[in-house]
Scaffold this motif. Sequence first.
Motif, PDB file in Angstrom:
ATOM      1  N   UNK A 156      -2.865  -8.759  19.035  1.00  0.00           N
ATOM      2  CA  UNK A 156      -3.314 -10.250  19.423  1.00  0.00           C
ATOM      3  C   UNK A 156      -3.438 -11.251  18.429  1.00  0.00           C
ATOM      4  N   UNK A 157      -3.999 -10.753  17.237  1.00  0.00           N
ATOM      5  CA  UNK A 157      -3.856 -11.824  15.892  1.00  0.00           C
ATOM      6  C   UNK A 157      -2.709 -12.137  15.590  1.00  0.00           C
ATOM      7  N   UNK A 158      -1.797 -11.006  15.417  1.00  0.00           N
ATOM      8  CA  UNK A 158      -0.476 -11.291  14.811  1.00  0.00           C
ATOM      9  C   UNK A 158       0.418 -12.194  15.795  1.00  0.00           C
ATOM     10  N   UNK A 159       0.238 -12.196  17.093  1.00  0.00           N
ATOM     11  CA  UNK A 159       0.792 -12.934  18.251  1.00  0.00           C
ATOM     12  C   UNK A 159       0.342 -14.446  17.824  1.00  0.00           C
ATOM     13  N   UNK A 160      -0.934 -14.629  17.996  1.00  0.00           N
ATOM     14  CA  UNK A 160      -1.493 -15.761  17.861  1.00  0.00           C
ATOM     15  C   UNK A 160      -1.138 -16.529  16.582  1.00  0.00           C
ATOM     16  N   UNK A 161      -1.156 -15.775  15.343  1.00  0.00           N
ATOM     17  CA  UNK A 161      -0.535 -16.916  14.310  1.00  0.00           C
ATOM     18  C   UNK A 161       0.824 -17.001  14.375  1.00  0.00           C
ATOM     19  N   UNK A 162       1.665 -16.309  14.820  1.00  0.00           N
ATOM     20  CA  UNK A 162       3.010 -16.294  15.079  1.00  0.00           C
ATOM     21  C   UNK A 162       3.402 -17.777  15.865  1.00  0.00           C
ATOM     22  N   UNK A 219      10.064 -18.048  15.005  1.00  0.00           N
ATOM     23  CA  UNK A 219      11.146 -17.633  16.018  1.00  0.00           C
ATOM     24  C   UNK A 219      10.826 -16.216  16.072  1.00  0.00           C
ATOM     25  N   UNK A 220      11.535 -15.904  17.183  1.00  0.00           N
ATOM     26  CA  UNK A 220      11.358 -14.488  17.584  1.00  0.00           C
ATOM     27  C   UNK A 220      11.865 -13.543  16.452  1.00  0.00           C
ATOM     28  N   UNK A 221      11.176 -12.421  16.314  1.00  0.00           N
ATOM     29  CA  UNK A 221      11.430 -11.631  15.077  1.00  0.00           C
ATOM     30  C   UNK A 221      10.422 -12.019  13.813  1.00  0.00           C
ATOM     31  N   UNK A 222      10.196 -13.090  13.877  1.00  0.00           N
ATOM     32  CA  UNK A 222       9.456 -13.342  12.736  1.00  0.00           C
ATOM     33  C   UNK A 222       7.792 -13.532  12.849  1.00  0.00           C
ATOM     34  N   UNK A 223       6.915 -13.440  12.045  1.00  0.00           N
ATOM     35  CA  UNK A 223       5.419 -13.313  11.976  1.00  0.00           C
ATOM     36  C   UNK A 223       4.744 -14.371  10.884  1.00  0.00           C
ATOM     37  N   UNK A 224       3.742 -14.687  11.133  1.00  0.00           N
ATOM     38  CA  UNK A 224       3.042 -15.280  10.023  1.00  0.00           C
ATOM     39  C   UNK A 224       2.322 -14.304   8.844  1.00  0.00           C
ATOM     40  N   UNK A 225       1.886 -13.143   9.803  1.00  0.00           N
ATOM     41  CA  UNK A 225       1.070 -12.103   9.181  1.00  0.00           C
ATOM     42  C   UNK A 225       1.463 -11.117   9.661  1.00  0.00           C
ATOM     43  N   UNK A 226       2.137  -9.657   9.413  1.00  0.00           N
ATOM     44  CA  UNK A 226       2.564  -8.556   9.951  1.00  0.00           C
ATOM     45  C   UNK A 226       1.312  -7.699  10.293  1.00  0.00           C
ATOM     46  N   UNK A 280      -6.183 -16.649   2.983  1.00  0.00           N
ATOM     47  CA  UNK A 280      -4.500 -16.668   3.153  1.00  0.00           C
ATOM     48  C   UNK A 280      -4.121 -17.751   4.087  1.00  0.00           C
ATOM     49  N   UNK A 281      -4.903 -17.207   5.513  1.00  0.00           N
ATOM     50  CA  UNK A 281      -4.389 -18.041   6.802  1.00  0.00           C
ATOM     51  C   UNK A 281      -5.601 -18.145   7.651  1.00  0.00           C
ATOM     52  N   UNK A 282      -5.667 -19.612   8.383  1.00  0.00           N
ATOM     53  CA  UNK A 282      -6.493 -19.458   9.303  1.00  0.00           C
ATOM     54  C   UNK A 282      -5.734 -20.432  10.446  1.00  0.00           C
ATOM     55  N   UNK A 283      -5.910 -19.793  11.634  1.00  0.00           N
ATOM     56  CA  UNK A 283      -5.213 -20.439  12.696  1.00  0.00           C
ATOM     57  C   UNK A 283      -5.826 -20.582  14.103  1.00  0.00           C
ATOM     58  N   UNK A 284      -5.735 -21.622  14.836  1.00  0.00           N
ATOM     59  CA  UNK A 284      -6.501 -21.665  15.974  1.00  0.00           C
ATOM     60  C   UNK A 284      -5.486 -22.379  17.051  1.00  0.00           C
ATOM     61  N   UNK A 285      -5.553 -21.529  18.249  1.00  0.00           N
ATOM     62  CA  UNK A 285      -4.828 -21.974  19.479  1.00  0.00           C
ATOM     63  C   UNK A 285      -5.402 -23.146  19.995  1.00  0.00           C
TER      64      UNK A 285
END
Length: 281
Positions: A35-41, A47-54, A96-101
Amino acid sequence: MAQTALQEARDAVDQATTRAQVVVRPVTETDELVAMEALLAAVWEHPPGSVELDITLLAALARSGNYVAGAFRADELVGATAGFRCEPFPVTLHSHVTGVDRQRAATGTGTALKAYQRLWCLERGITGVRWTFDALQSRNARLNMGHLGADWVSFHVDYYGELRDGLNRGTGSDRLLLQWDLTRTAADRADKTQQPEPAQTLLARGPAGEPVLGTRPTTYSRLEIPTDIDGLRASDPELAQRWRDTLREVLPGLIADGWRVVDFDEDGAYVIAPPHEQEPR
């Protein structure tokens, strides 16, 4: 001093999480890391197939003593942050990364994540956090330098090279590198040497939102930036690029001559201090 900072950090987490109506805690379970991978992406509009953090890297970090945490609102992940230990070891974390929905999270969720980061670090003997952020992001600048009191370290043109996410694609990856002293208490920040009011504005927002350069400063000065660079990129990418180019033109030369970025004021401007002035923090 360490115990005072630790208690202040605990109190700050309680206040920030109550205000944002979230629970912030470490994340190690696979489903939550997915879920974290999806939220950051989604936050960075990959774009599809790319993520912010795998997911594989998130799992490795979370299960090897590094920092991976999430903000949960009614058991739903609405914010995420990850980092790893860095030099100088063993007392520094690179965030390295912090993201909020922002569609689902309440105001203050980012502050709650940073408050928890401070507590997590101090409980493990980590006394400093480093991270980079886009120098044109006024919201982040205000939180990082104005609220948290993080100190400027350096400025880097295209720190990450060309990025592929939707927010940064084609815009350059210029970054300010900051250092946050976690042992500095609110009392320390209040007692720090106060810099004079800036007497000049080197960079201003013009009547059409354009960057307007003034004369080279001789004393404390202001560098204004757009109030919403993401909106500007969407509505007028050429003007947004002019702001990027202008900061690239101004900041490296000032820094090479010994000027320092010491604050970000409530009107949306960096405050720069001349060479040889005493550190205000």
